[in-house]
Design an enzyme around this catalytic site. Structure first.
Site, mmCIF file in Angstrom:
data_model
loop_
_atom_site.group_PDB
_atom_site.id
_atom_site.type_symbol
_atom_site.label_atom_id
_atom_site.label_comp_id
_atom_site.label_asym_id
_atom_site.label_seq_id
_atom_site.Cartn_x
_atom_site.Cartn_y
_atom_site.Cartn_z
ATOM 1 N N LYS A 139 -20.107 51.605 21.427
ATOM 2 C CA LYS A 139 -19.979 50.523 22.411
ATOM 3 C C LYS A 139 -20.875 50.778 23.631
ATOM 4 C CE LYS A 139 -17.235 47.816 20.363
ATOM 5 N NZ LYS A 139 -17.698 46.477 20.016
ATOM 6 N N ASP A 189 -0.558 60.727 22.193
ATOM 7 C CA ASP A 189 -0.342 59.668 23.180
ATOM 8 C C ASP A 189 -1.624 58.897 23.480
ATOM 9 O OD1 ASP A 189 2.297 59.533 23.861
ATOM 10 O OD2 ASP A 189 2.168 61.045 25.449
ATOM 11 N N TYR A 202 -16.404 55.511 18.326
ATOM 12 C CA TYR A 202 -16.358 54.070 18.602
ATOM 13 C C TYR A 202 -16.872 53.801 20.021
ATOM 14 C CZ TYR A 202 -14.103 49.494 19.320
ATOM 15 O OH TYR A 202 -13.840 48.179 19.597
ATOM 16 N N HIS A 230 -3.637 48.217 16.526
ATOM 17 C CA HIS A 230 -3.376 48.718 17.877
ATOM 18 C C HIS A 230 -1.867 48.760 18.123
ATOM 19 C CE1 HIS A 230 -7.603 47.226 18.667
ATOM 20 N NE2 HIS A 230 -7.642 48.479 19.029
ATOM 21 N N HIS A 248 -15.940 35.295 13.964
ATOM 22 C CA HIS A 248 -15.093 34.152 14.366
ATOM 23 C C HIS A 248 -13.709 34.161 13.722
ATOM 24 C CE1 HIS A 248 -16.365 32.776 10.433
ATOM 25 N NE2 HIS A 248 -15.421 31.857 10.485
ATOM 26 N N ARG A 249 -13.484 35.050 12.750
ATOM 27 C CA ARG A 249 -12.140 35.086 12.152
ATOM 28 C C ARG A 249 -11.281 36.207 12.718
ATOM 29 N NH1 ARG A 249 -12.462 34.110 5.767
ATOM 30 N NH2 ARG A 249 -13.473 36.145 5.860
ATOM 31 N N GLY A 250 -11.865 36.996 13.598
ATOM 32 C CA GLY A 250 -11.121 38.112 14.195
ATOM 33 C C GLY A 250 -10.261 37.652 15.362
ATOM 34 N N LEU A 251 -9.552 38.590 15.956
ATOM 35 C CA LEU A 251 -8.678 38.286 17.101
ATOM 36 C C LEU A 251 -9.470 37.615 18.226
ATOM 37 C CD1 LEU A 251 -6.016 38.719 18.774
ATOM 38 C CD2 LEU A 251 -6.922 40.964 19.373
ATOM 39 N N VAL A 252 -10.551 38.251 18.650
ATOM 40 C CA VAL A 252 -11.307 37.748 19.805
ATOM 41 C C VAL A 252 -12.178 36.556 19.411
ATOM 42 C CG1 VAL A 252 -13.037 38.348 21.544
ATOM 43 C CG2 VAL A 252 -11.330 40.039 20.872
ATOM 44 N N GLY A 253 -12.911 36.702 18.302
ATOM 45 C CA GLY A 253 -13.814 35.633 17.880
ATOM 46 C C GLY A 253 -13.070 34.324 17.622
ATOM 47 N N ASN A 279 -6.705 46.086 26.676
ATOM 48 C CA ASN A 279 -6.050 45.892 25.370
ATOM 49 C C ASN A 279 -5.698 44.419 25.190
ATOM 50 O OD1 ASN A 279 -5.690 48.808 24.697
ATOM 51 N ND2 ASN A 279 -4.526 48.706 26.596
ATOM 52 N N SER A 326 -15.281 47.497 25.099
ATOM 53 C CA SER A 326 -13.876 47.869 25.141
ATOM 54 C C SER A 326 -13.657 48.859 26.284
ATOM 55 C CB SER A 326 -13.525 48.515 23.805
ATOM 56 O OG SER A 326 -12.406 49.328 23.942
ATOM 57 N N SER A 327 -12.424 48.905 26.798
ATOM 58 C CA SER A 327 -12.166 49.801 27.932
ATOM 59 C C SER A 327 -12.212 51.274 27.526
ATOM 60 C CB SER A 327 -10.810 49.468 28.553
ATOM 61 O OG SER A 327 -9.811 49.593 27.574
ATOM 62 N N CYS A 328 -12.269 51.562 26.214
ATOM 63 C CA CYS A 328 -12.328 52.979 25.790
ATOM 64 C C CYS A 328 -13.678 53.618 26.089
ATOM 65 C CB CYS A 328 -11.995 53.122 24.311
ATOM 66 S SG CYS A 328 -13.256 52.431 23.264
HETATM 67 N N1 LIG Z 1 -8.454 43.992 19.872
HETATM 68 C C1 LIG Z 1 -8.519 44.492 21.094
HETATM 69 O O1 LIG Z 1 -7.521 44.853 21.712
HETATM 70 C C2 LIG Z 1 -9.833 44.621 21.789
HETATM 71 C C3 LIG Z 1 -9.822 45.130 23.069
HETATM 72 C C4 LIG Z 1 -10.991 45.281 23.708
HETATM 73 C C5 LIG Z 1 -12.161 44.915 23.111
HETATM 74 N N2 LIG Z 1 -12.182 44.398 21.877
HETATM 75 C C6 LIG Z 1 -13.500 44.080 21.311
HETATM 76 O O2 LIG Z 1 -13.585 42.758 20.818
HETATM 77 C C7 LIG Z 1 -14.411 42.741 19.663
HETATM 78 C C8 LIG Z 1 -13.682 42.053 18.538
HETATM 79 O O3 LIG Z 1 -12.454 42.720 18.306
HETATM 80 P P1 LIG Z 1 -11.282 42.053 17.463
HETATM 81 O O4 LIG Z 1 -10.042 42.708 17.900
HETATM 82 O O5 LIG Z 1 -11.412 40.579 17.485
HETATM 83 O O6 LIG Z 1 -11.634 42.596 15.992
HETATM 84 P P2 LIG Z 1 -11.148 42.022 14.581
HETATM 85 O O7 LIG Z 1 -9.960 41.157 14.734
HETATM 86 O O8 LIG Z 1 -11.096 43.175 13.657
HETATM 87 O O9 LIG Z 1 -12.365 41.092 14.166
HETATM 88 C C9 LIG Z 1 -13.608 41.603 13.928
HETATM 89 C C10 LIG Z 1 -14.452 40.550 13.242
HETATM 90 O O10 LIG Z 1 -15.722 41.114 12.940
HETATM 91 C C11 LIG Z 1 -16.068 40.743 11.630
HETATM 92 N N3 LIG Z 1 -16.948 41.750 11.055
HETATM 93 C C12 LIG Z 1 -16.723 43.086 10.951
HETATM 94 N N4 LIG Z 1 -17.756 43.670 10.342
HETATM 95 C C13 LIG Z 1 -18.654 42.687 10.061
HETATM 96 C C14 LIG Z 1 -19.912 42.659 9.442
HETATM 97 N N5 LIG Z 1 -20.477 43.795 8.967
HETATM 98 N N6 LIG Z 1 -20.540 41.474 9.309
HETATM 99 C C15 LIG Z 1 -19.981 40.338 9.755
HETATM 100 N N7 LIG Z 1 -18.794 40.286 10.373
HETATM 101 C C16 LIG Z 1 -18.131 41.460 10.515
HETATM 102 C C17 LIG Z 1 -14.766 40.678 10.891
HETATM 103 O O11 LIG Z 1 -14.898 39.898 9.753
HETATM 104 P P3 LIG Z 1 -13.956 40.164 8.477
HETATM 105 O O12 LIG Z 1 -12.570 39.965 8.938
HETATM 106 O O13 LIG Z 1 -14.416 39.144 7.521
HETATM 107 O O14 LIG Z 1 -14.227 41.580 8.067
HETATM 108 C C18 LIG Z 1 -13.856 40.051 11.943
HETATM 109 O O15 LIG Z 1 -13.977 38.644 11.928
HETATM 110 C C19 LIG Z 1 -14.789 44.188 19.379
HETATM 111 O O16 LIG Z 1 -16.073 44.446 19.834
HETATM 112 C C20 LIG Z 1 -13.811 45.000 20.163
HETATM 113 O O17 LIG Z 1 -14.367 46.193 20.651
HETATM 114 C C21 LIG Z 1 -11.038 44.237 21.180
#
Ligand SMILES: NC(=O)c1ccc[n+]([C@@H]2O[C@H](COP(=O)([O-])OP(=O)(O)OC[C@H]3O[C@@H](n4cnc5c(N)ncnc54)[C@H](OP(=O)(O)O)[C@@H]3O)[C@@H](O)[C@H]2O)c1
Length: 317
Positions: free
Chosen positions: A141, A270, A137, A180, A12-17, A166, A108-110
């Site tokens: 996924k 690239d 990665y 990214h 929940h503290r990440g970009l998506v969460g 993305n 993810s689209s990758c």
């Molecule tokens: N960013 C993009 O462009 C993008 C694009 C497509 C798909 N996605 C997908 O969306 C999802 C989230 O991506 P995001 O960009 O939001 O990532 P992010 O900002 O790095 O956030 C990831 C979150 O996961 C938590 N986390 C990581 N390891 C953990 C663990 N072992 N236990 C508990 N929490 C953990 C992190 O907590 P801490 O911060 O406390 O470590 C953080 O809150 C991923 O599955 C990714 O594949 C992202």
């Protein structure tokens, strides 16, 4: 999904969460469950199962993951596959055991082949070799998608996977070592403006085509899928708006107000030449992205400037 249902947002503290959490709060959901990484390590099977057994969430958004850009994915290959597989195995199995009604797994689209037909449709999964730089990665996924599908088929669960393009927005990772392309460029251009540098260096040739989606649009799509779309496999989420890395860099310079030159470092990789998702399975049901790239960049840049202390310290010239 009722407003009082118990909903666990993993990551929940990440970009998506964090965007999913904001969207749920704004929509009036009141029984939201979340834990920091420090409080609950989802790589720890015992702790994850104990948490699920106690809380029994009815809905789960699995947005916890180890995420990074080309450089991090390419150099920390073991970490990227191991961490993601461990989190997915623990959370998806724990949700099955406690009878979670619906789980949404963030992919993810990758996952699509390096030379995939464009735009990429869901059925193109596993039709060719993957991009080498982020293969571990992507394999993790793909395993998560197949885990959800296999559980749906054997145990009758209702777990779905969403494949976003993305993403960008507030709470993104702005660390130049591991981020990214979009947040990395935003930070670089911002720093170049502050230091009055004559130019900025951009990785690669500038020609690859990429699609970007603001994370608030992504969160809206996740709520749409979990509430209204009965997918039991995977579904793409994209904006349909494609730009070259060069166009992106120019737009970022405009938004930041940087007047210097852009230099392309062609010794750097690239990545995939073009990545555009076909999101028609979802858009046919009535969902569509609302935030334009320019508007989203302006909002993200404003957030970055206001929250610079929250963003990573690493700064690479
Ligand atoms: N960013 C993009 O462009 C993008 C694009 C497509 C798909 N996605 C997908 O969306 C999802 C989230 O991506 P995001 O960009 O939001 O990532 P992010 O900002 O790095 O956030 C990831 C979150 O996961 C938590 N986390 C990581 N390891 C953990 C663990 N072992 N236990 C508990 N929490 C953990 C992190 O907590 P801490 O911060 O406390 O470590 C953080 O809150 C991923 O599955 C990714 O594949 C992202």
């Amino acid at each position: 999904m009722k407003k009082t249902d118990k909903i666990f947002i993993a990551g929940h503290r990440g970009l998506v969460g964090s965007a999913i959490l904001r969207a749920l709060q704004q929509a009036g959901y009141s029984n939201l469950l979340y834990r920091t990484h420090a409080d609950l390590d989802l790589m720890n099977a015992e702790a994850t199962h104990a948490f699920f057994a106690k809380e029994k969430p009815q809905y789960v958004f699995l947005a916890a993951a180890k995420v990074g850009g080309i450089h991090a994915n390419n150099t920390r290959r073991g970490e990227f596959i191991y961490h993601n597989l461990a989190i997915q195995l623990n959370v998806i199995e724990a949700a099955r055991r406690v009878g979670t009604e619906r789980l949404l797994f963030l992919g993810s689209s990758c996952i699509y082949p390096r030379h995939c037909l464009q735009p990429m449709r869901e059925e193109y999964l596993l039709t060719g070799p993957l991009e080498q730089t982020n293969e571990p990665y992507a394999i993790a996924k793909i395993a998560g998608i197949k885990l959800c599908e296999a559980y749906n088929s054997q145990y009758g669960t209702n777990f779905a996977s969403v494949m976003p393009t993305n993403l960008y927005g507030p709470y993104d990772n702005f660390d130049l070592e591991s981020s990214h392309v979009l947040p990395a460029l935003l930070r670089k251009v911002h720093e170049a403006k502050l230091t009055q540098s004559k130019n900025i260096m951009v990785w690669g040739s500038g020609t690859p085509l990429r699609e970007f989606l603001h994370v608030d649009d992504m969160a809206a799509a996740c709520l749409f899928v979990i509430q209204k779309a009965d997918f039991k496999d995977m579904v793409n989420i994209g904006s349909g708006q494609e730009v070259t890395i060069r166009q992106l860099a120019e737009l970022i310079c405009e938004v930041v107000g940087y007047q210097g030159d852009i230099v392309y470092d062609t010794s750097k990789p690239d990545g995939t030449p073009r990545k555009l998702l076909d999101a028609s399975r979802l858009t046919q049901l009535g969902w569509k992205a609302r935030i334009s790239l320019k508007e989203g960049l302006q909002q993200t840049y404003q957030w970055f400037v206001q929250n610079e202390s929250l963003t990573a310290e690493t700064s690479v010239a």
